[in-house]
Scaffold this active site. Structure first.
Site, PDB file in Angstrom:
ATOM      1  N   ARG A  83      45.883 -28.236   0.890  1.00  0.00           N
ATOM      2  CA  ARG A  83      45.998 -29.653   0.583  1.00  0.00           C
ATOM      3  C   ARG A  83      46.390 -30.429   1.832  1.00  0.00           C
ATOM      4  O   ARG A  83      47.352 -30.087   2.517  1.00  0.00           O
ATOM      5  CB  ARG A  83      47.068 -29.864  -0.501  1.00  0.00           C
ATOM      6  CG  ARG A  83      47.445 -31.307  -0.797  1.00  0.00           C
ATOM      7  CD  ARG A  83      46.379 -31.994  -1.650  1.00  0.00           C
ATOM      8  NE  ARG A  83      46.772 -33.352  -1.975  1.00  0.00           N
ATOM      9  CZ  ARG A  83      47.340 -33.711  -3.107  1.00  0.00           C
ATOM     10  NH1 ARG A  83      47.585 -32.815  -4.042  1.00  0.00           N
ATOM     11  NH2 ARG A  83      47.641 -34.959  -3.343  1.00  0.00           N
ATOM     12  N   ARG A  93      40.703 -33.841  -3.239  1.00  0.00           N
ATOM     13  CA  ARG A  93      41.705 -32.869  -2.831  1.00  0.00           C
ATOM     14  C   ARG A  93      41.348 -31.463  -3.284  1.00  0.00           C
ATOM     15  O   ARG A  93      40.690 -31.270  -4.302  1.00  0.00           O
ATOM     16  CB  ARG A  93      43.100 -33.260  -3.317  1.00  0.00           C
ATOM     17  CG  ARG A  93      43.329 -33.310  -4.820  1.00  0.00           C
ATOM     18  CD  ARG A  93      42.917 -34.618  -5.522  1.00  0.00           C
ATOM     19  NE  ARG A  93      43.308 -35.857  -4.909  1.00  0.00           N
ATOM     20  CZ  ARG A  93      44.479 -36.455  -5.110  1.00  0.00           C
ATOM     21  NH1 ARG A  93      45.376 -35.912  -5.874  1.00  0.00           N
ATOM     22  NH2 ARG A  93      44.729 -37.607  -4.553  1.00  0.00           N
ATOM     23  N   ASP A  96      45.688 -30.322  -6.750  1.00  0.00           N
ATOM     24  CA  ASP A  96      46.719 -31.252  -7.161  1.00  0.00           C
ATOM     25  C   ASP A  96      47.486 -30.585  -8.290  1.00  0.00           C
ATOM     26  O   ASP A  96      46.876 -30.126  -9.263  1.00  0.00           O
ATOM     27  CB  ASP A  96      46.010 -32.511  -7.686  1.00  0.00           C
ATOM     28  CG  ASP A  96      46.883 -33.739  -7.690  1.00  0.00           C
ATOM     29  OD1 ASP A  96      47.978 -33.704  -7.115  1.00  0.00           O
ATOM     30  OD2 ASP A  96      46.447 -34.735  -8.280  1.00  0.00           O
ATOM     31  N   ASP A  98      50.525 -31.509 -10.840  1.00  0.00           N
ATOM     32  CA  ASP A  98      51.416 -32.574 -11.297  1.00  0.00           C
ATOM     33  C   ASP A  98      52.336 -32.057 -12.385  1.00  0.00           C
ATOM     34  O   ASP A  98      51.876 -31.473 -13.373  1.00  0.00           O
ATOM     35  CB  ASP A  98      50.590 -33.748 -11.856  1.00  0.00           C
ATOM     36  CG  ASP A  98      49.866 -34.525 -10.778  1.00  0.00           C
ATOM     37  OD1 ASP A  98      50.342 -34.522  -9.626  1.00  0.00           O
ATOM     38  OD2 ASP A  98      48.819 -35.127 -11.085  1.00  0.00           O
TER      39      ASP A  98
END
Ligand code: ROI
Length: 161
Positions: A83, A93, A96, A98
């Site tokens: 990343r 990207r 990711d 989250d």
């Protein structure tokens, strides 16, 4: 042990493989156990449209890591998978991760907003989350099933297992 949910997204460098590799990394987190993992979905990009479709999934963990310890681990995995933070908002990207939910806690500080701010409207989060936790109720009392019923899933497609 706290139940946590993590959203996974990728749209560069073989996104399906990035998601599988990230799930493997989640499986090896300290003081944590991977409980469930949703199917993978393909989804049209939210934000700038001149980028590849995303692969998305959601994982459930039980952990004794604090929210910030867990965030550190998630950011480490993102970096290990190449990343690169770019200036472009909402750009593509390789990975990711989250933190969507940390038990029923509401967290608001300079590093973390939990529940994740965008999750209640994003089909690419809500639908895989619903696959693994259909009875989930958010800290504000809303039922996941209601949010799923209200979201637009027209550009989300389940990928073969
Ligand atoms: N769009 C989709 N479909 N899936 C994502 O995971 C995703 N992640 C992002 C932005 C750039 C907002 N768009 C996305 O961070």
């Amino acid at each position: 042990m706290t139940d946590v949910f993590v959203a996974l997204g990728a749209n560069l460098s073989n996104p399906k493989k990035q998601i599988l590799r990230a799930i493997d990394a989640l499986q090896h987190l300290p003081d944590s156990k991977l409980i469930a993992c949703s199917p993978q979905y393909s989804s049209a990009p939210m934000g700038p449209q001149d980028q590849p479709d995303y692969v998305n999934a959601v994982a459930q963990l039980q952990t004794t890591l604090s929210p910030h310890q867990l965030l550190d681990e998630l950011q480490r995995i993102e970096l290990e998978q190449g990343r690169v933070r770019k200036d472009e908002r909402w750009g593509p990207r390789t990975l990711d991760l989250d933190l969507l939910l940390y038990g029923q806690q509401v967290i608001q500080d300079e590093r973390l907003t939990v529940p994740h701010y965008g999750m209640t409207q994003r089909a690419f989060v809500l639908i895989p989350l619903y696959d693994i936790a259909p009875a989930l109720i958010l800290p504000d009392g809303r039922q996941l099933a209601e949010l799923v019923a209200a979201c637009d899933s027209s550009t989300l497609f389940r990928l073969p297992d």
